[in-house]
Design an enzyme around this catalytic site. Structure first.
Site, mmCIF file in Angstrom:
data_model
loop_
_atom_site.group_PDB
_atom_site.id
_atom_site.type_symbol
_atom_site.label_atom_id
_atom_site.label_comp_id
_atom_site.label_asym_id
_atom_site.label_seq_id
_atom_site.Cartn_x
_atom_site.Cartn_y
_atom_site.Cartn_z
ATOM 1 N N TRP A 30 35.805 62.824 131.168
ATOM 2 C CA TRP A 30 36.778 61.746 130.906
ATOM 3 C C TRP A 30 38.208 62.264 130.879
ATOM 4 O O TRP A 30 39.148 61.497 130.776
ATOM 5 C CB TRP A 30 36.458 61.019 129.591
ATOM 6 C CG TRP A 30 36.115 61.932 128.472
ATOM 7 C CD1 TRP A 30 36.987 62.524 127.611
ATOM 8 C CD2 TRP A 30 34.797 62.356 128.096
ATOM 9 N NE1 TRP A 30 36.299 63.294 126.721
ATOM 10 C CE2 TRP A 30 34.950 63.207 126.988
ATOM 11 C CE3 TRP A 30 33.515 62.085 128.579
ATOM 12 C CZ2 TRP A 30 33.862 63.807 126.355
ATOM 13 C CZ3 TRP A 30 32.439 62.679 127.945
ATOM 14 C CH2 TRP A 30 32.616 63.530 126.850
ATOM 15 N N ARG A 31 38.361 63.583 130.952
ATOM 16 C CA ARG A 31 39.725 64.117 130.992
ATOM 17 C C ARG A 31 40.240 64.226 132.421
ATOM 18 O O ARG A 31 41.391 64.602 132.636
ATOM 19 C CB ARG A 31 39.773 65.494 130.325
ATOM 20 C CG ARG A 31 39.608 65.386 128.829
ATOM 21 C CD ARG A 31 39.934 66.680 128.144
ATOM 22 N NE ARG A 31 39.855 66.506 126.710
ATOM 23 C CZ ARG A 31 39.531 67.464 125.865
ATOM 24 N NH1 ARG A 31 39.281 68.684 126.311
ATOM 25 N NH2 ARG A 31 39.482 67.223 124.570
ATOM 26 N N GLU A 43 35.937 57.096 124.590
ATOM 27 C CA GLU A 43 36.288 57.116 123.160
ATOM 28 C C GLU A 43 35.293 56.299 122.338
ATOM 29 O O GLU A 43 35.015 56.622 121.198
ATOM 30 C CB GLU A 43 37.717 56.601 122.948
ATOM 31 C CG GLU A 43 38.787 57.526 123.490
ATOM 32 C CD GLU A 43 38.780 58.902 122.828
ATOM 33 O OE1 GLU A 43 38.290 59.023 121.688
ATOM 34 O OE2 GLU A 43 39.254 59.868 123.451
ATOM 35 N N THR A 49 29.369 60.636 117.670
ATOM 36 C CA THR A 49 28.427 61.253 118.604
ATOM 37 C C THR A 49 29.028 62.524 119.210
ATOM 38 O O THR A 49 30.220 62.553 119.521
ATOM 39 C CB THR A 49 28.076 60.246 119.731
ATOM 40 O OG1 THR A 49 27.788 58.981 119.130
ATOM 41 C CG2 THR A 49 26.863 60.687 120.515
ATOM 42 N N LEU A 86 21.619 56.673 122.355
ATOM 43 C CA LEU A 86 22.951 57.093 121.898
ATOM 44 C C LEU A 86 23.248 56.587 120.477
ATOM 45 O O LEU A 86 24.106 57.122 119.789
ATOM 46 C CB LEU A 86 24.000 56.559 122.890
ATOM 47 C CG LEU A 86 25.349 57.225 123.003
ATOM 48 C CD1 LEU A 86 25.226 58.728 123.238
ATOM 49 C CD2 LEU A 86 26.150 56.617 124.154
ATOM 50 N N GLY A 87 22.506 55.546 120.059
ATOM 51 C CA GLY A 87 22.669 55.040 118.697
ATOM 52 C C GLY A 87 23.866 54.112 118.543
ATOM 53 O O GLY A 87 24.649 53.924 119.468
ATOM 54 N N TYR A 88 23.980 53.506 117.368
ATOM 55 C CA TYR A 88 25.081 52.581 117.050
ATOM 56 C C TYR A 88 25.264 51.578 118.200
ATOM 57 O O TYR A 88 26.298 51.546 118.879
ATOM 58 C CB TYR A 88 26.385 53.338 116.775
ATOM 59 C CG TYR A 88 26.282 54.289 115.620
ATOM 60 C CD1 TYR A 88 26.426 53.846 114.311
ATOM 61 C CD2 TYR A 88 26.010 55.629 115.834
ATOM 62 C CE1 TYR A 88 26.314 54.724 113.243
ATOM 63 C CE2 TYR A 88 25.891 56.509 114.771
ATOM 64 C CZ TYR A 88 26.044 56.050 113.483
ATOM 65 O OH TYR A 88 25.937 56.922 112.435
ATOM 66 N N TYR A 126 41.301 53.424 115.506
ATOM 67 C CA TYR A 126 41.145 54.679 116.259
ATOM 68 C C TYR A 126 41.134 54.416 117.767
ATOM 69 O O TYR A 126 41.885 55.033 118.530
ATOM 70 C CB TYR A 126 39.841 55.401 115.846
ATOM 71 C CG TYR A 126 39.556 56.546 116.772
ATOM 72 C CD1 TYR A 126 40.161 57.779 116.569
ATOM 73 C CD2 TYR A 126 38.746 56.376 117.898
ATOM 74 C CE1 TYR A 126 39.961 58.825 117.458
ATOM 75 C CE2 TYR A 126 38.543 57.409 118.791
ATOM 76 C CZ TYR A 126 39.140 58.622 118.563
ATOM 77 O OH TYR A 126 38.957 59.646 119.449
ATOM 78 N N ASP A 144 40.661 60.821 113.584
ATOM 79 C CA ASP A 144 39.197 60.869 113.474
ATOM 80 C C ASP A 144 38.855 61.995 112.497
ATOM 81 O O ASP A 144 39.758 62.544 111.844
ATOM 82 C CB ASP A 144 38.540 61.061 114.854
ATOM 83 C CG ASP A 144 38.796 62.447 115.422
ATOM 84 O OD1 ASP A 144 39.615 63.203 114.844
ATOM 85 O OD2 ASP A 144 38.171 62.798 116.443
ATOM 86 N N CYS A 203 44.183 80.744 115.717
ATOM 87 C CA CYS A 203 44.662 79.348 115.695
ATOM 88 C C CYS A 203 46.138 79.293 116.111
ATOM 89 O O CYS A 203 46.966 80.010 115.563
ATOM 90 C CB CYS A 203 44.493 78.766 114.290
ATOM 91 S SG CYS A 203 45.202 77.116 114.150
ATOM 92 N N SER A 299 22.024 56.706 109.524
ATOM 93 C CA SER A 299 23.071 57.294 108.681
ATOM 94 C C SER A 299 22.807 57.073 107.188
ATOM 95 O O SER A 299 23.081 57.951 106.382
ATOM 96 C CB SER A 299 24.440 56.755 109.081
ATOM 97 O OG SER A 299 24.412 55.363 109.119
HETATM 98 FE FE1 SF4 Z 1 42.754 75.262 110.576
HETATM 99 FE FE2 SF4 Z 1 43.072 77.847 110.030
HETATM 100 FE FE3 SF4 Z 1 44.455 76.691 111.969
HETATM 101 FE FE4 SF4 Z 1 44.991 76.117 109.451
HETATM 102 S S1 SF4 Z 1 45.205 78.090 110.450
HETATM 103 S S2 SF4 Z 1 44.826 74.648 111.117
HETATM 104 S S3 SF4 Z 1 42.959 76.181 108.565
HETATM 105 S S4 SF4 Z 1 42.226 76.981 111.901
#
Ligand code: SF4
Length: 353
Positions: A30-31, A43, A49, A86-88, A126, A144, A203, A299
């Protein structure tokens, strides 16, 4: 005043998250095309799911109903069959109803404004936000489970009420590339900022994250108290007449609405089961010996379904009920919309692979 993210940190989050997403995003079907119908379908399927589960459903659905007009013209049963498992199921029924409204009232094109979108069956805040941002490139927020967790950690907010989550998401979403930004936020929650063991060292927004700075990122958000699923006992009956199995169609509203099932009652009484079969199909039966049991988790319900053989005591399918009661061959079983629960029950009774 609830949780906040100062402007300078918001800028950092936007810049780094977008750069990361453009490098790391998963190639999902879908992207590849932000056509509003495809965004809406994906979506809707992705709610509650997993991505891996949705991919084959999405592709089969699109192959059968390639555009909104095709979906609007479809039989509900065809739509449910492609959704089966798929449910719901209310999601599938609402999609079709909404497609019909879009054809009737909006010339076949999904509307772009929030109020008109929200008036469509099944389109909540959403889905409206996803359509506005991803399909129409408007700076609309979406929240979400993944987004909520990331926001809660960025601000080190143990609890993030709905109003705060939507406000923060609205403050963050940029005017440029809102589609990519919202998907990036969800992708970060799915791939990096996971509920357990978030991968903070890799991150992209670690420098702007208060939960990371606290040394205990996983402590945010504070765990919600889970309500336990209620146990429900029920009994279902298997009637086979000349190699054909009796199935009844559920009313089109409510849990599993519009799907086909073997007759079942929740009070485990043989008399109630026989009466249901008589009333819904016109056939006379008596509950016989047990042929198995299945357990299924919805659920909020932990369903324990006992299966009994139904002895055939005669009668014909009453004409008035024929639309909602059928004696099906095994081949036909594969063509009707059946829930996962019913596939399990029929397999347990040796009638479905
Ligand atoms: Fe999440 Fe760690 Fe990134 Fe903060 S640093 S948004 S806790 S993955």
């Amino acid at each position: 005043m609830g949780a906040t993210l100062p402007r300078s940190r918001r800028d950092t989050v936007r810049r780094r998250l977008l750069a990361w997403y453009r490098r790391e995003r998963r190639d999902l079907p879908w992207r590849r095309d932000a056509d509003p119908y495809r965004v809406w379908l994906s979506e809707t399927m992705l709610q509650q799911t997993r991505v891996d589960t949705v991919v084959p459903y999405y592709e089969r659905f699109l192959a059968r109903f390639p555009d909104l007009g095709a979906l609007a013209a479809a039989d509900e049963e065809d739509v449910l069959r492609l959704w089966a498992g798929l449910g719901y199921y209310a999601r599938a029924r609402n999609l079709r109803r909404a497609a019909q409204i879009v054809v009737r009232e909006h010339g076949g094109a999904l509307p772009r404004d929030a109020d008109a979108l929200a008036a469509l069956p099944g389109v909540g805040r959403y889905t409206a936000g996803a359509l506005r941002s991803i399909a129409f490139k408007q700076p609309a927020a979406i929240v979400d489970g993944n987004v909520r967790r990331v926001l809660s950690r960025l601000c080190a907010a143990p609890r993030l009420p709905d109003a705060d989550a939507w406000r923060l998401a609205g403050e963050l979403v940029p005017a440029r590339a809102p589609d990519e930004f919202n998907q990036a936020l969800m992708e970060l929650g799915a791939l990096v900022c996971t509920p357990r063991n978030p991968a903070c060292p890799r991150c992209p927004v670690a420098a702007a994250c208060e939960a990371r700075a606290s040394g205990e990122p996983e402590a945010f958000p504070a765990p919600a108290r889970k309500s336990r699923a209620r146990t429900v006992h029920a009994v279902a009956g298997v009637l086979v007449r000349r190699g054909r199995v009796l199935l009844l169609r559920r009313p089109s509203r409510g849990l599993l609405g519009g799907l086909w099932e073997i007759p079942n009652v929740s009070d485990q009484s043989a008399a109630a089961l026989s009466a249901l079969v008589r009333e819904r199909s016109g056939l006379r039966v008596a509950a016989g010996e047990p042929v198995g049991a299945v357990r299924h988790l919805f659920s909020h319900i932990d369903l324990r379904l006992g299966l009994v053989r139904l002895e055939d005591r005669g009668g014909r399918l009453s004409p008035a009920e024929r639309g909602d009661a059928r004696l099906c061959t095994r081949a036909e079983l594969g063509e009707l919309p059946l829930s996962r629960l019913m596939k399990k029950a029929l397999a347990e009774a040796g009638l479905h692979s």
